[in-house]
Design a protein around this motif. Structure first.
Motif, mmCIF file in Angstrom:
data_model
loop_
_atom_site.group_PDB
_atom_site.id
_atom_site.type_symbol
_atom_site.label_atom_id
_atom_site.label_comp_id
_atom_site.label_asym_id
_atom_site.label_seq_id
_atom_site.Cartn_x
_atom_site.Cartn_y
_atom_site.Cartn_z
ATOM 1 N N GLU A 151 -28.129 -14.177 -22.797
ATOM 2 C CA GLU A 151 -28.473 -13.090 -23.721
ATOM 3 C C GLU A 151 -27.824 -11.775 -23.290
ATOM 4 O OE1 GLU A 151 -29.675 -11.672 -27.155
ATOM 5 O OE2 GLU A 151 -30.033 -13.754 -26.581
ATOM 6 N N LYS A 152 -27.778 -11.503 -22.002
ATOM 7 C CA LYS A 152 -27.139 -10.291 -21.482
ATOM 8 C C LYS A 152 -25.637 -10.310 -21.781
ATOM 9 C CE LYS A 152 -26.730 -6.491 -19.052
ATOM 10 N NZ LYS A 152 -27.208 -5.214 -19.564
ATOM 11 N N VAL A 153 -25.003 -11.453 -21.635
ATOM 12 C CA VAL A 153 -23.573 -11.580 -21.940
ATOM 13 C C VAL A 153 -23.337 -11.311 -23.423
ATOM 14 C CG1 VAL A 153 -21.602 -13.160 -21.991
ATOM 15 C CG2 VAL A 153 -23.140 -13.130 -20.014
ATOM 16 N N LYS A 154 -24.204 -11.843 -24.295
ATOM 17 C CA LYS A 154 -24.085 -11.584 -25.734
ATOM 18 C C LYS A 154 -24.210 -10.092 -26.030
ATOM 19 C CE LYS A 154 -26.800 -14.060 -28.269
ATOM 20 N NZ LYS A 154 -27.777 -15.016 -28.830
ATOM 21 N N GLU A 155 -25.142 -9.415 -25.362
ATOM 22 C CA GLU A 155 -25.310 -7.974 -25.549
ATOM 23 C C GLU A 155 -24.057 -7.220 -25.122
ATOM 24 O OE1 GLU A 155 -28.774 -6.732 -23.363
ATOM 25 O OE2 GLU A 155 -30.082 -8.080 -24.491
ATOM 26 N N LEU A 156 -23.467 -7.613 -24.000
ATOM 27 C CA LEU A 156 -22.260 -6.946 -23.512
ATOM 28 C C LEU A 156 -21.065 -7.190 -24.440
ATOM 29 C CD1 LEU A 156 -22.655 -7.584 -19.679
ATOM 30 C CD2 LEU A 156 -22.828 -5.383 -20.875
ATOM 31 N N LEU A 157 -20.958 -8.375 -25.007
ATOM 32 C CA LEU A 157 -19.883 -8.642 -25.966
ATOM 33 C C LEU A 157 -20.075 -7.811 -27.233
ATOM 34 C CD1 LEU A 157 -19.436 -12.510 -25.605
ATOM 35 C CD2 LEU A 157 -17.904 -10.715 -24.762
ATOM 36 N N SER A 158 -21.314 -7.657 -27.662
ATOM 37 C CA SER A 158 -21.622 -6.821 -28.816
ATOM 38 C C SER A 158 -21.252 -5.359 -28.520
ATOM 39 C CB SER A 158 -23.102 -6.934 -29.178
ATOM 40 O OG SER A 158 -23.425 -6.068 -30.222
ATOM 41 N N TYR A 159 -21.578 -4.898 -27.325
ATOM 42 C CA TYR A 159 -21.218 -3.544 -26.907
ATOM 43 C C TYR A 159 -19.696 -3.375 -26.899
ATOM 44 C CZ TYR A 159 -20.580 0.535 -23.897
ATOM 45 O OH TYR A 159 -20.175 1.741 -23.387
ATOM 46 N N PHE A 160 -18.953 -4.370 -26.400
ATOM 47 C CA PHE A 160 -17.495 -4.330 -26.384
ATOM 48 C C PHE A 160 -16.968 -4.167 -27.817
ATOM 49 C CE2 PHE A 160 -13.293 -6.311 -26.492
ATOM 50 C CZ PHE A 160 -12.669 -5.697 -25.413
ATOM 51 N N GLN A 161 -17.545 -4.912 -28.756
ATOM 52 C CA GLN A 161 -17.129 -4.810 -30.154
ATOM 53 C C GLN A 161 -17.417 -3.408 -30.705
ATOM 54 O OE1 GLN A 161 -19.352 -8.495 -31.231
ATOM 55 N NE2 GLN A 161 -17.541 -8.927 -32.456
ATOM 56 N N THR A 176 -14.532 -0.758 -31.964
ATOM 57 C CA THR A 176 -14.584 -0.303 -33.354
ATOM 58 C C THR A 176 -14.515 1.221 -33.401
ATOM 59 O OG1 THR A 176 -15.845 -2.228 -34.073
ATOM 60 C CG2 THR A 176 -15.973 -0.269 -35.463
ATOM 61 N N LYS A 177 -15.267 1.887 -32.519
ATOM 62 C CA LYS A 177 -15.236 3.353 -32.478
ATOM 63 C C LYS A 177 -13.862 3.875 -32.094
ATOM 64 C CE LYS A 177 -20.086 4.141 -31.812
ATOM 65 N NZ LYS A 177 -21.151 4.818 -31.138
ATOM 66 N N THR A 178 -13.217 3.200 -31.149
ATOM 67 C CA THR A 178 -11.854 3.591 -30.770
ATOM 68 C C THR A 178 -10.932 3.485 -31.975
ATOM 69 O OG1 THR A 178 -12.179 2.860 -28.494
ATOM 70 C CG2 THR A 178 -9.901 3.063 -29.253
ATOM 71 N N GLY A 179 -11.046 2.407 -32.722
ATOM 72 C CA GLY A 179 -10.236 2.220 -33.923
ATOM 73 C C GLY A 179 -10.488 3.295 -34.963
ATOM 74 N N ASN A 193 -7.895 5.882 -36.475
ATOM 75 C CA ASN A 193 -7.663 5.554 -37.872
ATOM 76 C C ASN A 193 -6.844 4.257 -37.982
ATOM 77 O OD1 ASN A 193 -7.963 5.853 -40.618
ATOM 78 N ND2 ASN A 193 -6.214 7.227 -40.834
ATOM 79 N N TRP A 194 -7.287 3.255 -37.236
ATOM 80 C CA TRP A 194 -6.591 1.973 -37.159
ATOM 81 C C TRP A 194 -7.632 0.876 -36.989
ATOM 82 C CZ3 TRP A 194 -4.574 -0.558 -32.242
ATOM 83 C CH2 TRP A 194 -3.717 -1.613 -32.531
ATOM 84 N N LYS A 195 -7.376 -0.299 -37.555
ATOM 85 C CA LYS A 195 -8.306 -1.428 -37.439
ATOM 86 C C LYS A 195 -8.169 -2.094 -36.070
ATOM 87 C CE LYS A 195 -10.453 -3.331 -40.269
ATOM 88 N NZ LYS A 195 -11.897 -3.405 -40.313
ATOM 89 N N TYR A 196 -8.410 -1.330 -35.035
ATOM 90 C CA TYR A 196 -8.255 -1.792 -33.658
ATOM 91 C C TYR A 196 -9.235 -2.898 -33.305
ATOM 92 C CZ TYR A 196 -8.057 -1.609 -28.546
ATOM 93 O OH TYR A 196 -7.944 -1.928 -27.221
ATOM 94 N N ASP A 197 -10.434 -2.866 -33.890
ATOM 95 C CA ASP A 197 -11.452 -3.855 -33.542
ATOM 96 C C ASP A 197 -11.003 -5.283 -33.839
ATOM 97 O OD1 ASP A 197 -11.659 -2.847 -36.188
ATOM 98 O OD2 ASP A 197 -13.645 -3.732 -36.420
ATOM 99 N N ASP A 198 -10.190 -5.475 -34.869
ATOM 100 C CA ASP A 198 -9.681 -6.810 -35.180
ATOM 101 C C ASP A 198 -8.750 -7.328 -34.086
ATOM 102 O OD1 ASP A 198 -11.068 -6.928 -37.550
ATOM 103 O OD2 ASP A 198 -9.388 -6.245 -38.773
ATOM 104 N N ARG A 199 -8.024 -6.448 -33.427
ATOM 105 C CA ARG A 199 -7.123 -6.839 -32.341
ATOM 106 C C ARG A 199 -7.858 -6.870 -31.001
ATOM 107 N NH1 ARG A 199 -4.166 -9.935 -34.038
ATOM 108 N NH2 ARG A 199 -3.455 -9.375 -36.066
ATOM 109 N N ALA A 200 -8.807 -5.963 -30.820
ATOM 110 C CA ALA A 200 -9.523 -5.878 -29.541
ATOM 111 C C ALA A 200 -10.491 -7.041 -29.358
ATOM 112 C CB ALA A 200 -10.277 -4.565 -29.442
ATOM 113 N N PHE A 201 -11.077 -7.509 -30.446
ATOM 114 C CA PHE A 201 -11.995 -8.646 -30.366
ATOM 115 C C PHE A 201 -11.724 -9.570 -31.556
ATOM 116 C CE2 PHE A 201 -15.906 -11.079 -30.371
ATOM 117 C CZ PHE A 201 -16.095 -11.290 -29.022
ATOM 118 N N PRO A 202 -10.699 -10.415 -31.425
ATOM 119 C CA PRO A 202 -10.274 -11.248 -32.556
ATOM 120 C C PRO A 202 -11.035 -12.573 -32.674
ATOM 121 C CG PRO A 202 -8.770 -11.529 -30.738
ATOM 122 C CD PRO A 202 -9.791 -10.503 -30.298
ATOM 123 N N TYR A 203 -12.324 -12.530 -32.423
ATOM 124 C CA TYR A 203 -13.142 -13.748 -32.419
ATOM 125 C C TYR A 203 -14.426 -13.553 -33.209
ATOM 126 C CZ TYR A 203 -10.298 -14.914 -28.313
ATOM 127 O OH TYR A 203 -9.260 -15.168 -27.460
#
Length: 128
Positions: free
Chosen positions: A17-27, A31-34, A38-48
């Protein structure tokens, strides 16, 4: 099965569950960086996409399925033993170069957040 990377927390166990939370945080942060760029960075940063699976032998694990042809999938499992638990990230035989790069990136991110030692796919150990 392919190669694996391992994250060994310096203190205490770790739960899936902690790993799932950290992956969600990474996403979220990618997304905020993207948005800032002004770029769809989240699709490249977490393509899963993330699916939780249960296997009689393996127990619960996460299946990260690639969203495009550059990524196949990664498997993330956790040994939840309180004293010597660890996170295992596995590159299956069908893994692409993209999976290996993203697997290394996610392993480093998780190791930093968990504050553990990381044994990379190539056997090299990095302390965090």
């Amino acid at each position: 099965m392919g190669r694996s990377a391992y994250i060994y927390p310096k203190k205490g166990g770790i739960q899936l569950e902690k790993v799932k939370e950290l992956l969600s945080y990474f996403q979220q942060i990618t997304t905020k960086t993207g948005e800032q760029l002004n770029w769809k960075y989240d699709d490249r940063a977490f393509p899963y996409t993330i699916e939780e699976k249960v296997d009689e032998e393996l127990g619960s694990y996460l299946l990260l399925k690639g969203k495009d042809e550059n990524y196949d999938h990664l498997l993330i499992g956790v040994n939840e033993n309180e004293e010597d638990g660890y996170v295992q990230i596995t590159l299956p035989e069908s893994a692409t170069h993209g999976d290996k790069g993203k697997g290394n990136e996610l392993a480093k991110f998780l190791a930093k957040k968990i504050k553990g030692n990381l044994k990379l796919f190539n056997g090299r150990v990095m302390p965090f």
